[in-house]
Design a protein around this motif. Structure first.
Motif, PDB file in Angstrom:
ATOM      1  N   ARG A  16       0.810  -1.226   0.000  1.00 40.84           N
ATOM      2  CA  ARG A  16       0.000   0.000   0.000  1.00 40.84           C
ATOM      3  C   ARG A  16       0.842   1.275   0.000  1.00 40.84           C
ATOM      4  O   ARG A  16       0.324   2.352  -0.292  1.00 40.84           O
ATOM      5  CB  ARG A  16      -0.943   0.008   1.204  1.00 40.84           C
ATOM      6  N   GLY A  17       2.138   1.174   0.311  1.00 45.43           N
ATOM      7  CA  GLY A  17       2.999   2.338   0.237  1.00 45.43           C
ATOM      8  C   GLY A  17       3.750   2.441  -1.078  1.00 45.43           C
ATOM      9  O   GLY A  17       4.629   3.292  -1.228  1.00 45.43           O
ATOM     10  N   ALA A  18       3.389   1.573  -2.035  1.00 45.44           N
ATOM     11  CA  ALA A  18       4.143   1.501  -3.294  1.00 45.44           C
ATOM     12  C   ALA A  18       3.285   1.859  -4.492  1.00 45.44           C
ATOM     13  O   ALA A  18       2.082   1.609  -4.518  1.00 45.44           O
ATOM     14  CB  ALA A  18       4.702   0.092  -3.472  1.00 45.44           C
ATOM     15  N   LYS A  19       3.939   2.445  -5.488  1.00 42.69           N
ATOM     16  CA  LYS A  19       3.342   2.512  -6.817  1.00 42.69           C
ATOM     17  C   LYS A  19       3.470   1.119  -7.419  1.00 42.69           C
ATOM     18  O   LYS A  19       4.483   0.448  -7.242  1.00 42.69           O
ATOM     19  CB  LYS A  19       4.062   3.553  -7.680  1.00 42.69           C
ATOM     20  N   LYS A  20       2.441   0.679  -8.141  1.00 44.87           N
ATOM     21  CA  LYS A  20       2.430  -0.686  -8.649  1.00 44.87           C
ATOM     22  C   LYS A  20       2.226  -0.680 -10.162  1.00 44.87           C
ATOM     23  O   LYS A  20       1.187  -0.233 -10.662  1.00 44.87           O
ATOM     24  CB  LYS A  20       1.317  -1.493  -7.948  1.00 44.87           C
ATOM     25  N   VAL A  21       3.231  -1.171 -10.884  1.00 49.03           N
ATOM     26  CA  VAL A  21       3.158  -1.321 -12.334  1.00 49.03           C
ATOM     27  C   VAL A  21       2.934  -2.805 -12.625  1.00 49.03           C
ATOM     28  O   VAL A  21       3.725  -3.652 -12.210  1.00 49.03           O
ATOM     29  CB  VAL A  21       4.448  -0.845 -13.020  1.00 49.03           C
ATOM     30  N   ILE A  22       1.843  -3.120 -13.328  1.00 44.63           N
ATOM     31  CA  ILE A  22       1.499  -4.510 -13.595  1.00 44.63           C
ATOM     32  C   ILE A  22       1.434  -4.720 -15.103  1.00 44.63           C
ATOM     33  O   ILE A  22       0.632  -4.078 -15.795  1.00 44.63           O
ATOM     34  CB  ILE A  22       0.154  -4.877 -12.932  1.00 44.63           C
ATOM     35  N   ILE A  23       2.314  -5.589 -15.603  1.00 41.18           N
ATOM     36  CA  ILE A  23       2.426  -5.841 -17.043  1.00 41.18           C
ATOM     37  C   ILE A  23       1.903  -7.240 -17.320  1.00 41.18           C
ATOM     38  O   ILE A  23       2.427  -8.230 -16.801  1.00 41.18           O
ATOM     39  CB  ILE A  23       3.895  -5.724 -17.505  1.00 41.18           C
ATOM     40  N   ASP A  24       0.849  -7.343 -18.129  1.00 42.38           N
ATOM     41  CA  ASP A  24       0.210  -8.637 -18.375  1.00 42.38           C
ATOM     42  C   ASP A  24      -0.373  -8.654 -19.778  1.00 42.38           C
ATOM     43  O   ASP A  24      -0.888  -7.643 -20.259  1.00 42.38           O
ATOM     44  CB  ASP A  24      -0.890  -8.885 -17.342  1.00 42.38           C
ATOM     45  N   ILE A  25      -0.327  -9.808 -20.421  1.00 39.36           N
ATOM     46  CA  ILE A  25      -0.836  -9.934 -21.786  1.00 39.36           C
ATOM     47  C   ILE A  25      -2.356 -10.001 -21.828  1.00 39.36           C
ATOM     48  O   ILE A  25      -2.978  -9.740 -22.854  1.00 39.36           O
ATOM     49  CB  ILE A  25      -0.219 -11.191 -22.463  1.00 39.36           C
ATOM     50  N   ASP A  26      -2.969 -10.356 -20.697  1.00 38.14           N
ATOM     51  CA  ASP A  26      -4.418 -10.534 -20.632  1.00 38.14           C
ATOM     52  C   ASP A  26      -5.058  -9.306 -19.994  1.00 38.14           C
ATOM     53  O   ASP A  26      -4.954  -9.088 -18.787  1.00 38.14           O
ATOM     54  CB  ASP A  26      -4.751 -11.793 -19.829  1.00 38.14           C
ATOM     55  N   ASP A  27      -5.737  -8.521 -20.800  1.00 42.26           N
ATOM     56  CA  ASP A  27      -6.345  -7.287 -20.302  1.00 42.26           C
ATOM     57  C   ASP A  27      -7.418  -7.565 -19.244  1.00 42.26           C
ATOM     58  O   ASP A  27      -7.656  -6.741 -18.358  1.00 42.26           O
ATOM     59  CB  ASP A  27      -6.956  -6.520 -21.480  1.00 42.26           C
ATOM     60  N   SER A  28      -8.058  -8.707 -19.320  1.00 43.05           N
ATOM     61  CA  SER A  28      -9.081  -9.054 -18.330  1.00 43.05           C
ATOM     62  C   SER A  28      -8.487  -9.175 -16.936  1.00 43.05           C
ATOM     63  O   SER A  28      -9.137  -8.836 -15.939  1.00 43.05           O
ATOM     64  CB  SER A  28      -9.768 -10.364 -18.721  1.00 43.05           C
ATOM     65  N   GLU A  29      -7.275  -9.681 -16.862  1.00 41.55           N
ATOM     66  CA  GLU A  29      -6.614  -9.789 -15.560  1.00 41.55           C
ATOM     67  C   GLU A  29      -6.298  -8.403 -15.000  1.00 41.55           C
ATOM     68  O   GLU A  29      -6.387  -8.168 -13.791  1.00 41.55           O
ATOM     69  CB  GLU A  29      -5.329 -10.619 -15.671  1.00 41.55           C
TER      70      GLU A  29
ATOM     71  N   GLY B 283     -10.088  -3.031  -5.544  1.00 43.23           N
ATOM     72  CA  GLY B 283      -9.634  -2.010  -4.611  1.00 43.23           C
ATOM     73  C   GLY B 283      -8.143  -1.768  -4.549  1.00 43.23           C
ATOM     74  O   GLY B 283      -7.673  -1.040  -3.662  1.00 43.23           O
ATOM     75  N   MET B 284      -7.349  -2.333  -5.464  1.00 39.31           N
ATOM     76  CA  MET B 284      -5.913  -2.053  -5.448  1.00 39.31           C
ATOM     77  C   MET B 284      -5.680  -0.606  -5.871  1.00 39.31           C
ATOM     78  O   MET B 284      -6.285  -0.119  -6.829  1.00 39.31           O
ATOM     79  CB  MET B 284      -5.152  -3.018  -6.352  1.00 39.31           C
ATOM     80  N   LYS B 285      -4.790   0.077  -5.154  1.00 36.14           N
ATOM     81  CA  LYS B 285      -4.597   1.515  -5.370  1.00 36.14           C
ATOM     82  C   LYS B 285      -3.218   1.816  -5.953  1.00 36.14           C
ATOM     83  O   LYS B 285      -2.291   1.008  -5.855  1.00 36.14           O
ATOM     84  CB  LYS B 285      -4.787   2.256  -4.045  1.00 36.14           C
ATOM     85  N   ASP B 286      -3.110   3.008  -6.537  1.00 38.58           N
ATOM     86  CA  ASP B 286      -1.852   3.515  -7.075  1.00 38.58           C
ATOM     87  C   ASP B 286      -1.242   2.531  -8.073  1.00 38.58           C
ATOM     88  O   ASP B 286      -0.103   2.095  -7.935  1.00 38.58           O
ATOM     89  CB  ASP B 286      -0.863   3.802  -5.933  1.00 38.58           C
ATOM     90  N   ILE B 287      -2.029   2.175  -9.087  1.00 42.75           N
ATOM     91  CA  ILE B 287      -1.594   1.169 -10.047  1.00 42.75           C
ATOM     92  C   ILE B 287      -1.477   1.773 -11.452  1.00 42.75           C
ATOM     93  O   ILE B 287      -2.219   2.662 -11.832  1.00 42.75           O
ATOM     94  CB  ILE B 287      -2.549  -0.042 -10.077  1.00 42.75           C
ATOM     95  N   TYR B 288      -0.529   1.240 -12.203  1.00 41.02           N
ATOM     96  CA  TYR B 288      -0.324   1.611 -13.602  1.00 41.02           C
ATOM     97  C   TYR B 288      -0.358   0.315 -14.398  1.00 41.02           C
ATOM     98  O   TYR B 288       0.547  -0.525 -14.284  1.00 41.02           O
ATOM     99  CB  TYR B 288       1.017   2.338 -13.753  1.00 41.02           C
ATOM    100  N   LEU B 289      -1.413   0.107 -15.168  1.00 42.71           N
ATOM    101  CA  LEU B 289      -1.664  -1.167 -15.836  1.00 42.71           C
ATOM    102  C   LEU B 289      -1.181  -1.115 -17.287  1.00 42.71           C
ATOM    103  O   LEU B 289      -1.521  -0.201 -18.029  1.00 42.71           O
ATOM    104  CB  LEU B 289      -3.158  -1.486 -15.795  1.00 42.71           C
ATOM    105  N   ILE B 290      -0.391  -2.122 -17.675  1.00 37.48           N
ATOM    106  CA  ILE B 290       0.181  -2.175 -19.020  1.00 37.48           C
ATOM    107  C   ILE B 290      -0.199  -3.501 -19.672  1.00 37.48           C
ATOM    108  O   ILE B 290       0.231  -4.567 -19.217  1.00 37.48           O
ATOM    109  CB  ILE B 290       1.714  -2.024 -18.988  1.00 37.48           C
TER     110      ILE B 290
END
Length: 585
Positions: A298-311, A319-326
């Motif tokens: 919860r104190g981190a910026k979170k970059v999540i790289i995944d091939i499946d956009d549904s995930e 409810g995950m916060k401060d996320i950058y989805l790729i």
């Protein structure tokens, strides 16, 4: 040529060398054609579930598509549990099922069944496969095979199913006139890729406590070398999911140990205290993040790289916060990052913090060695790790033995360690070990529980028939240990349907193995452990080692429902706990 002969030739041309299954009236032609092909071997399992699980493991080891074959009706429905393993772990698998002749298909009829053993398998499998089709026209066989192979291995991989009626299997086709499938080229948004890479680099260069998570997508994209090159270039701490525990040896200086609901304290404290998470190819499910995803890192910026956009879409919903989805293929993203110059901040203090945690919270503390009766599973895992060799293959099952393995086993260079991580059925490890032997031509270490082995115990016959070099370590705690631990937490230790006192029958598994023609030994305590493991690992052929585990042996540590990831049970003294926290509690 006969259509079933075409199917066999197609499999052979795509480097399929082994298939698993059980014959039946509606699939005899496919089996006969495979048997006539000198470059393909068929392995008869004792249950179709086991055939699917063996094909699943075969695919994981060979890096090629696994194939399982079954007849119509009950033969096909028996595949379901094994296919779920492949679907949830994204393993490319081809299922070929027989079906009643086309004249006996019920189609739109309201009748429950027209042909004997007719079942609408395509509909049943539509939610656990990437593609599922009834091949009604012989002229479509090339198209459907090519499409199935393409879909099984492209994008996010997974299982596919071809249901072929009996009369279609024996139809005559002209292979030169069969229509083929045209693959659609993958489209990459280069502008967006460049923008995303620049954003990630900026976050990395400004981070003081970064953690890189490497998930199963790294393996599925077959870009392990790129991932290792990147983390060594960055010098960041690396968190491995259960599916990638074997990606780096346990003593690699950047590995922080595991993280998640049933993982080590050190790794959880590190992830939770980070200021940046970069996740490659992990869907970060609740087993990794905890049920309340708003508290994850919860104190981190979170970059999540995944091939499946549904995930990716589920994170905001949960409810995950401060996320950058790729939404990207991790192979392409890793390749783009490797081409860039990245200037990381000094992380020496961060690593001092990490190494102190690893030293403070070993998964196998010295007091475990003093246990006199039974075998402590954490001590056992330390010894098995010590005696196993580089490049060994270890397959573990479900429940407590899975968790003890993933917590306590210390992976060496080149070793392969896996299970059916997401579906996680009891009984997977035994048939999976069969598939792994045929894919690797190597000895296999199989870790399974007394409850799990009962689910596929018939496959001991397959081991004995083929004299497969599978070393079975049977963790015997006389019941379902992980269920009893859950009952301790929620039900005041009322053990219902989880041990011999509550209607669970535990037979003499050594005598059963011997009846199948399998050699057995027993390890009762620590004094017998070292020599016992040595004997089993050196034995030529199949062997079962009955390892006596105390009935109420717990998984330690383990997160209780509702708590944040860093606060596993047994709970630490609050003063000690607070000393391990950098971020706000």
């Amino acid at each position: 040529m006969k259509l079933s002969d075409y199917v066999a030739d197609f499999l052979e041309s795509h480097n399929v060398r082994d298939v698993f299954g059980i014959t039946g009236g509606a699939i005899v032609h496919v089996f006969d054609s495979i048997a006539k092909n000198p470059k393909i071997r068929y392995i008869c399992t004792e249950h179709e579930q086991a055939a699917a699980m063996a094909a699943d493991a075969y695919s994981r080891i060979s890096r090629n598509i696994g194939v399982a074959i079954a007849t119509s009706g009950p033969g096909a429905t028996n595949l379901v549990t094994g296919v779920c393993c492949s679907y949830f772990d994204s393993i490319p698998l081809l299922l070929i099922t027989g079906q009643v002749p086309r004249s006996q298909l019920k189609k739109d009829s309201k009748s429950r069944q027209i042909g004997f053993q007719e079942t609408d398998i395509v509909s049943m499998f539509s939610n656990i496969t990437k593609y599922s089709v009834l091949v009604e026209s012989p002229e479509r066989i090339r198209y459907e095979l090519e499409k199935a192979f393409f879909l099984a291995r492209s994008g996010r991989p997974g299982p596919v199913l071809l249901d072929i009626p009996d009369d279609v299997q024996r139809a005559e086709v002209d292979p030169h006139k069969l229509q083929g499938f045209v693959e659609e080229p993958e489209m990459v948004d280069e502008v967006k890729l460049v923008k995303d890479v620049e954003r990630v680099i900026n976050l990395l260069e400004t981070s003081e406590r970064p953690v890189v998570i490497l998930g199963n997508g790294i393996k599925l994209a077959q870009c392990e070398e790129k991932a290792i090159n990147l983390i060594e270039k960055l010098g960041t701490p690396v968190a491995l999911t259960w599916a990638t525990k074997d990606l780096l040896p346990f003593n690699h200086p950047q590995v922080i140990e595991g993280f998640g609901v049933s993982s080590e304290r050190a790794g959880n404290f590190v992830v939770q205290n980070s200021d940046l998470i970069i996740s490659f190819g992990s869907r970060l499910d609740t087993h990794e993040t905890g049920n309340n995803q708003s508290t994850f890192a919860r104190g981190a910026k979170k970059v999540i790289i995944d091939i499946d956009d549904s995930e990716l879409k589920k994170f905001k919903e949960r409810g995950m916060k401060d996320i950058y989805l790729i939404n990207s293929d991790v192979r392409l993203f890793l390749q783009a990052l490797l081409q860039k110059q990245i200037s990381m901040k000094d992380m020496s203090k961060w690593f001092v913090f990490i190494n102190n945690l690893k030293e403070k919270y070993p998964i196998c503390p010295s007091e475990y060695l003093e246990q006199k009766e039974y075998v402590n599973p954490y001590v056992f895992m330390a010894e098995l790790s010590e005696q196993s060799k580089e490049n060994d293959i270890i397959i573990t099952d479900a429940g407590a033995n899975l968790t003890w393995t993933m917590q306590g086993y210390r992976v060496k260079k080149g070793q392969t360690l896996f299970s059916a991580f997401n579906h996680s059925p009891m009984g997977y490890a035994l048939p999976a070990s069969i598939g792994a032997v045929f894919a690797s031509r190597k000895d296999i270490i199989c870790i399974i529980g007394d409850g799990g082995i009962q689910m596929n115990i018939q496959e001991l016959a397959t081991l004995a028939y083929h004299k497969l070099p599978i070393k079975i370590f049977l963790f015997n705690n006389s019941g379902y240990g992980i269920i009893q631990q859950t009952q301790d937490t929620w039900l005041n230790s009322r053990y219902v349907a989880s041990n011999p006192d509550s209607s669970v029958a535990i037979p003499d598994l050594e005598r059963i193995a011997q009846a199948y023609g399998i050699t057995t030994i027993r390890i009762n305590n620590h004094s017998e452990m070292k020599d016992g493991i040595k004997y089993v690992l050196g034995y030529k052929g199949p062997i079962l080692c009955n390892v006596s585990i105390e009935q109420h042996q717990k998984i330690i540590p383990k997160l209780e429902f509702g708590r944040p990831l860093e606060d596993s049970s047994p709970l630490l003294d609050r003063k000690e706990f607070n000393e391990n926290m950098i971020i706000d509690k």
